[in-house]
Design a protein around this motif. Structure first.
Motif, short mmCIF file in Angstrom:
data_model
loop_
_atom_site.label_atom_id
_atom_site.label_comp_id
_atom_site.label_asym_id
_atom_site.label_seq_id
_atom_site.Cartn_x
_atom_site.Cartn_y
_atom_site.Cartn_z
N VAL A 1 0.89 -1.15 0.08
CA VAL A 1 -0.26 -0.01 0.30
C VAL A 1 0.67 1.06 0.20
CG1 VAL A 1 -1.88 1.18 1.33
CG2 VAL A 1 -1.86 -1.31 1.11
N MET A 2 0.78 2.18 -0.99
CA MET A 2 1.53 3.51 -1.25
C MET A 2 0.74 4.76 -1.34
SD MET A 2 4.16 1.82 -4.03
CE MET A 2 5.22 0.36 -3.92
N PHE B 1 -2.57 1.18 -4.06
CA PHE B 1 -4.02 1.00 -3.79
C PHE B 1 -4.21 1.03 -2.40
CE2 PHE B 1 -2.01 -3.11 -4.65
CZ PHE B 1 -1.82 -3.73 -3.56
N GLY B 2 -5.36 1.23 -1.92
CA GLY B 2 -5.83 1.22 -0.47
C GLY B 2 -6.90 0.20 -0.02
N GLN B 3 -7.60 0.50 0.93
CA GLN B 3 -8.37 -0.56 1.67
C GLN B 3 -9.39 -1.15 0.80
OE1 GLN B 3 -7.65 2.66 2.61
NE2 GLN B 3 -8.47 2.92 4.29
N PRO B 4 -10.08 -0.47 0.09
CA PRO B 4 -11.16 -1.40 -0.90
C PRO B 4 -10.54 -2.24 -1.49
CG PRO B 4 -11.30 1.39 -1.13
CD PRO B 4 -9.96 1.26 -0.45
N VAL B 5 -9.49 -2.14 -2.20
CA VAL B 5 -8.92 -3.06 -3.06
C VAL B 5 -8.31 -4.32 -2.09
CG1 VAL B 5 -6.81 -3.72 -4.65
CG2 VAL B 5 -8.15 -1.61 -4.95
N VAL B 6 -7.69 -3.75 -0.98
CA VAL B 6 -7.17 -4.94 -0.04
C VAL B 6 -8.56 -5.86 0.17
CG1 VAL B 6 -6.31 -5.42 2.08
CG2 VAL B 6 -5.64 -3.55 0.93
N LYS B 7 -9.74 -5.13 0.44
CA LYS B 7 -10.95 -6.02 0.93
C LYS B 7 -11.40 -7.00 -0.31
CE LYS B 7 -13.91 -3.50 3.55
NZ LYS B 7 -14.98 -2.48 3.65
N HIS B 8 -11.25 -6.47 -1.71
CA HIS B 8 -11.40 -7.58 -2.70
C HIS B 8 -10.15 -8.80 -2.70
CE1 HIS B 8 -14.98 -5.90 -4.56
NE2 HIS B 8 -14.38 -4.74 -4.16
N LYS C 1 -7.37 -3.60 9.49
CA LYS C 1 -8.05 -4.75 10.13
C LYS C 1 -9.20 -5.10 9.40
CE LYS C 1 -8.98 -8.04 13.10
NZ LYS C 1 -8.24 -9.26 12.85
N GLU C 2 -10.03 -4.13 9.27
CA GLU C 2 -11.47 -4.34 8.73
C GLU C 2 -11.44 -5.10 7.13
OE1 GLU C 2 -14.06 -1.07 9.07
OE2 GLU C 2 -13.79 -0.97 11.35
#
Ligand code: DX5
Ligand code: ZN
Length: 214
Positions: A35-36, A46-53, A79-80
């Motif tokens: 994450v940068m 990319f950020g949290q939305p991509v990590v969630k996917h 975490k979420e």
């Protein structure tokens, strides 16, 4: 320990699901997620939305490497999003001790990352809290860079520090790792190797992951 954490930064972002399925079926141990923020490092990933996917597809722990300023602000968000291991840069945290405690309290494994120019000795007062220490073997921001040779010496120094203060702490190395330097890094004391280009630019990524573990 000999673990491999392929870096999704080198995956095909248009086919992330397909690339993650390939890793699920491989011998890799973790998935490395970079994450940068365009501030701590020049690049934005990319950020949290991509990590969630990514989490929806991944069958292995997510090893999330935050290259962002003041990462303590985002501990609960990651975490979420599904991070299992969350690593933060020494250089990006004013209150490193507090941030490491916050990561643990949120139920994740925590770790500190050191840039190539940051000495191992600066971990003297935080190593006890770390589940993992990540040594950068390139200057962070981009995949596909040349491995910095001084990393072997830093792995040995970190191994000595871990033996003295936290023998359970894992040593991870990130940047320019390939099948030539991997055995030398494991010999020096590394436990986890991150590999981006070496895996995703290979004709046979699963075979390369297997070779990196040997
Ligand atoms: C670099 C990232 C790395 C990167 C590694 O800033 O932290 O994880 O994806 O890529 P390779 O293995 O290609 O150097
Ligand atoms: Zn990384």
């Amino acid at each position: 320990m000999k673990l491999i954490s392929p870096s999704l930064l080198s995956a095909d972002f248009g086919q992330l699901g397909r690339d993650i399925e390939m890793l699920n079926a491989s011998e890799c141990d973790w998935l490395h997620v970079d994450v940068m923020d365009g501030m701590f490092v020049p690049n934005i990933s990319f950020g949290q939305p991509v990590v969630k996917h990514i989490k929806r597809y991944a069958k292995k722990p997510l090893d999330v490497h935050l290259m962002i300023m003041d990462p303590g602000r985002y501990v609960n968000d990651f975490k979420e999003a599904g991070a299992d291991i969350l690593t933060v840069h020494y250089e990006a945290c004013i209150h490193l001790d507090r941030t490491l405690h916050a990561i643990k309290d949120a139920g994740m494994k925590c770790g500190v990352v050191l840039n190539p120019g940051t000495p191992v000795a600066l971990l003297e007062d935080t190593i006890q809290l770390c589940d993992v220490v990540l040594l950068m073997s390139v200057n962070p921001g981009f995949g596909g860079q040349k491995f910095i040779e001084n990393t072997y010496e830093k792995v040995r120094q970190l191994k000595a520090l871990c033996n003295r203060k936290n023998p359970l702490c894992l040593i991870e190395v990130d940047g320019g790792v390939n099948t030539s330097n991997a055995p030398l890094l494991f010999d020096a004391g590394a436990d986890v190797l991150v590999a981006g280009n070496a895996v995703f630019k290979s004709d046979n990524p699963q075979q390369t992951i297997h070779d990196l573990k040997q």
